[in-house]
Design a protein around this motif. Structure first.
Motif, PDB file in Angstrom:
ATOM      1  N   HIS A  26      -5.091  22.704 -11.472  1.00 40.48           N
ATOM      2  CA  HIS A  26      -5.415  24.047 -11.014  1.00 40.48           C
ATOM      3  C   HIS A  26      -4.381  25.063 -11.508  1.00 40.48           C
ATOM      4  O   HIS A  26      -4.734  26.203 -11.842  1.00 40.48           O
ATOM      5  CB  HIS A  26      -5.501  24.070  -9.490  1.00 40.48           C
ATOM      6  CG  HIS A  26      -6.765  23.466  -8.965  1.00 40.48           C
ATOM      7  ND1 HIS A  26      -6.977  23.217  -7.620  1.00 40.48           N
ATOM      8  CD2 HIS A  26      -7.895  23.059  -9.600  1.00 40.48           C
ATOM      9  CE1 HIS A  26      -8.176  22.681  -7.456  1.00 40.48           C
ATOM     10  NE2 HIS A  26      -8.749  22.581  -8.647  1.00 40.48           N
ATOM     11  N   GLN A  27      -3.124  24.679 -11.560  1.00 46.27           N
ATOM     12  CA  GLN A  27      -2.099  25.584 -12.077  1.00 46.27           C
ATOM     13  C   GLN A  27      -2.400  25.962 -13.526  1.00 46.27           C
ATOM     14  O   GLN A  27      -2.348  27.142 -13.906  1.00 46.27           O
ATOM     15  CB  GLN A  27      -0.721  24.932 -11.987  1.00 46.27           C
ATOM     16  CG  GLN A  27      -0.214  24.731 -10.569  1.00 46.27           C
ATOM     17  CD  GLN A  27       1.179  24.134 -10.529  1.00 46.27           C
ATOM     18  OE1 GLN A  27       2.027  24.464 -11.351  1.00 46.27           O
ATOM     19  NE2 GLN A  27       1.435  23.233  -9.579  1.00 46.27           N
ATOM     20  N   HIS A  28      -2.718  24.971 -14.342  1.00 42.05           N
ATOM     21  CA  HIS A  28      -2.991  25.239 -15.752  1.00 42.05           C
ATOM     22  C   HIS A  28      -4.293  26.019 -15.931  1.00 42.05           C
ATOM     23  O   HIS A  28      -4.398  26.863 -16.840  1.00 42.05           O
ATOM     24  CB  HIS A  28      -3.039  23.931 -16.529  1.00 42.05           C
ATOM     25  CG  HIS A  28      -1.682  23.326 -16.740  1.00 42.05           C
ATOM     26  ND1 HIS A  28      -1.470  22.200 -17.493  1.00 42.05           N
ATOM     27  CD2 HIS A  28      -0.458  23.703 -16.278  1.00 42.05           C
ATOM     28  CE1 HIS A  28      -0.176  21.901 -17.499  1.00 42.05           C
ATOM     29  NE2 HIS A  28       0.449  22.800 -16.768  1.00 42.05           N
ATOM     30  N   LEU A  29      -5.269  25.761 -15.062  1.00 40.53           N
ATOM     31  CA  LEU A  29      -6.514  26.518 -15.124  1.00 40.53           C
ATOM     32  C   LEU A  29      -6.256  27.994 -14.858  1.00 40.53           C
ATOM     33  O   LEU A  29      -6.788  28.877 -15.545  1.00 40.53           O
ATOM     34  CB  LEU A  29      -7.525  25.960 -14.120  1.00 40.53           C
ATOM     35  CG  LEU A  29      -8.879  26.678 -14.041  1.00 40.53           C
ATOM     36  CD1 LEU A  29      -9.574  26.662 -15.396  1.00 40.53           C
ATOM     37  CD2 LEU A  29      -9.758  26.032 -12.974  1.00 40.53           C
ATOM     38  N   LEU A  30      -5.417  28.302 -13.871  1.00 37.97           N
ATOM     39  CA  LEU A  30      -5.084  29.692 -13.566  1.00 37.97           C
ATOM     40  C   LEU A  30      -4.347  30.344 -14.730  1.00 37.97           C
ATOM     41  O   LEU A  30      -4.533  31.535 -15.017  1.00 37.97           O
ATOM     42  CB  LEU A  30      -4.247  29.775 -12.287  1.00 37.97           C
ATOM     43  CG  LEU A  30      -4.979  29.422 -10.989  1.00 37.97           C
ATOM     44  CD1 LEU A  30      -4.015  29.442  -9.814  1.00 37.97           C
ATOM     45  CD2 LEU A  30      -6.143  30.372 -10.737  1.00 37.97           C
ATOM     46  N   MET A  31      -3.507  29.563 -15.421  1.00 33.28           N
ATOM     47  CA  MET A  31      -2.814  30.112 -16.587  1.00 33.28           C
ATOM     48  C   MET A  31      -3.798  30.402 -17.727  1.00 33.28           C
ATOM     49  O   MET A  31      -3.670  31.390 -18.448  1.00 33.28           O
ATOM     50  CB  MET A  31      -1.725  29.146 -17.055  1.00 33.28           C
ATOM     51  CG  MET A  31      -0.555  28.986 -16.077  1.00 33.28           C
ATOM     52  SD  MET A  31       0.368  30.539 -15.791  1.00 33.28           S
ATOM     53  CE  MET A  31      -0.479  31.216 -14.343  1.00 33.28           C
ATOM     54  N   ARG A  32      -4.794  29.551 -17.889  1.00 33.41           N
ATOM     55  CA  ARG A  32      -5.795  29.790 -18.933  1.00 33.41           C
ATOM     56  C   ARG A  32      -6.662  30.999 -18.588  1.00 33.41           C
ATOM     57  O   ARG A  32      -7.066  31.758 -19.478  1.00 33.41           O
ATOM     58  CB  ARG A  32      -6.649  28.540 -19.128  1.00 33.41           C
ATOM     59  CG  ARG A  32      -5.864  27.365 -19.708  1.00 33.41           C
ATOM     60  CD  ARG A  32      -6.773  26.216 -20.119  1.00 33.41           C
ATOM     61  NE  ARG A  32      -5.989  25.093 -20.603  1.00 33.41           N
ATOM     62  CZ  ARG A  32      -5.675  24.022 -19.886  1.00 33.41           C
ATOM     63  NH1 ARG A  32      -6.095  23.925 -18.630  1.00 33.41           N
ATOM     64  NH2 ARG A  32      -4.955  23.054 -20.400  1.00 33.41           N
ATOM     65  N   VAL A  33      -6.947  31.164 -17.305  1.00 35.73           N
ATOM     66  CA  VAL A  33      -7.696  32.339 -16.863  1.00 35.73           C
ATOM     67  C   VAL A  33      -6.892  33.602 -17.144  1.00 35.73           C
ATOM     68  O   VAL A  33      -7.436  34.613 -17.615  1.00 35.73           O
ATOM     69  CB  VAL A  33      -8.025  32.211 -15.361  1.00 35.73           C
ATOM     70  CG1 VAL A  33      -8.454  33.550 -14.789  1.00 35.73           C
ATOM     71  CG2 VAL A  33      -9.126  31.187 -15.141  1.00 35.73           C
ATOM     72  N   ALA A  34      -5.598  33.558 -16.863  1.00 40.26           N
ATOM     73  CA  ALA A  34      -4.734  34.707 -17.154  1.00 40.26           C
ATOM     74  C   ALA A  34      -4.720  34.995 -18.646  1.00 40.26           C
ATOM     75  O   ALA A  34      -4.784  36.150 -19.090  1.00 40.26           O
ATOM     76  CB  ALA A  34      -3.316  34.429 -16.649  1.00 40.26           C
TER      77      ALA A  34
END
Length: 260
Positions: A26-34
């Motif tokens: 989830h952390q990496h997903l949020l970074m990809r969204v950013a």
């Protein structure tokens, strides 16, 4: 329509999170969204620090609590932000912005409208409210399983030049992408703003995160998974009111407000 519904349902989490660690996925997903946010010439000026170390989180929490206590005790907080506080449903419905103060610590409830006056500040000091609010703030941050620091590349972020605006605009878009995505993951997010209000605390936070000279620390957020039954804090700073179209939209020129 699912995306539109999600955008309209966006929330800020003012209460505690579950203690569960935020998964690396989830952390990496949020970074990809950013990362998917727009930026001027695809400059991607944003940088992020994901913080899970309990000792680091505890120190950021201490700085947040100390900052809140100092701001309230000195009267700076209410002097700076009193223009955003509303004290009745009627006032809130008319203005459609700011924060509706319908919840205060018990000893202050009889003095709701006077709480931002000199007399109200004196009473708050006598009742230990600055320390109470500071401790509440500290606990919220300390109980967050993940902090997120947002930074800008100084080679792009040059205040006073258009590049400075473009960089802040891009970072804002990246953060908004994160903010709109957390709900889909069962998470919440809140701006950890109080250390920014006191320069020495903000500088210490920068040292704590070992921010190099070529980066500018811009903001810190707390994130985590939402509990099944959210708990409202002693003073709830959130509001779901939004301005009506004629209050912020114009048609063709600023001389003609848009109709509902």
């Amino acid at each position: 329509m699912e995306l539109i519904d999600g955008l309209l349902a966006r929330r800020t989490t003012n209460g505690p999170f579950r203690p569960d660690p935020v998964s690396r996925e989830h952390q990496h997903l949020l970074m990809r969204v950013a990362q998917a946010a727009p930026s001027h010439f695809n400059s991607q000026p944003w940088r992020f620090v994901l913080i899970e170390n309990p000792a680091t989180i505890a120190r950021v929490a201490d700085l947040s609590g100390q900052s809140m206590t100092e701001l309230i005790d000195a009267g700076v907080f209410f002097e700076r932000y009193r223009r955003y506080f509303r004290f009745s449903e009627a006032e809130m419905d008319e203005r459609r912005d700011g924060i509706h103060i319908d919840r205060l610590p018990g000893p202050l409830k009889p003095f709701t409208r006077q709480v931002f006056s000199d007399a109200g500040l004196k009473l708050m000091r006598q009742l230990g409210v600055p320390k109470k609010l500071g401790e509440d703030n500290r606990k919220l941050v300390a109980g967050s399983p993940l902090l997120l620091a947002a930074l800008l590349d100084r080679s792009e972020y040059r205040p006073g030049e258009l590049s400075g605006f473009y960089s802040v605009f891009g970072l804002g878009a990246a953060i908004e992408n994160i903010w709109n995505a957390v709900g889909e993951l069962g998470m919440g997010i809140q701006f950890v703003s109080t250390p920014m209000e006191i320069p020495r605390h903000w500088e210490e936070l920068g040292r704590l995160l070992q921010v190099p000279d070529d980066l500018e620390l811009m903001a810190v957020y707390r994130l985590g998974y939402l509990p099944d039954e959210p708990h409202r804090p002693a003073i709830d700073w959130s509001s779901r009111h939004r301005k009506r179209l004629p209050q912020f939209v114009y048609r063709e020129s600023c001389a003609q407000p848009e109709e509902e």
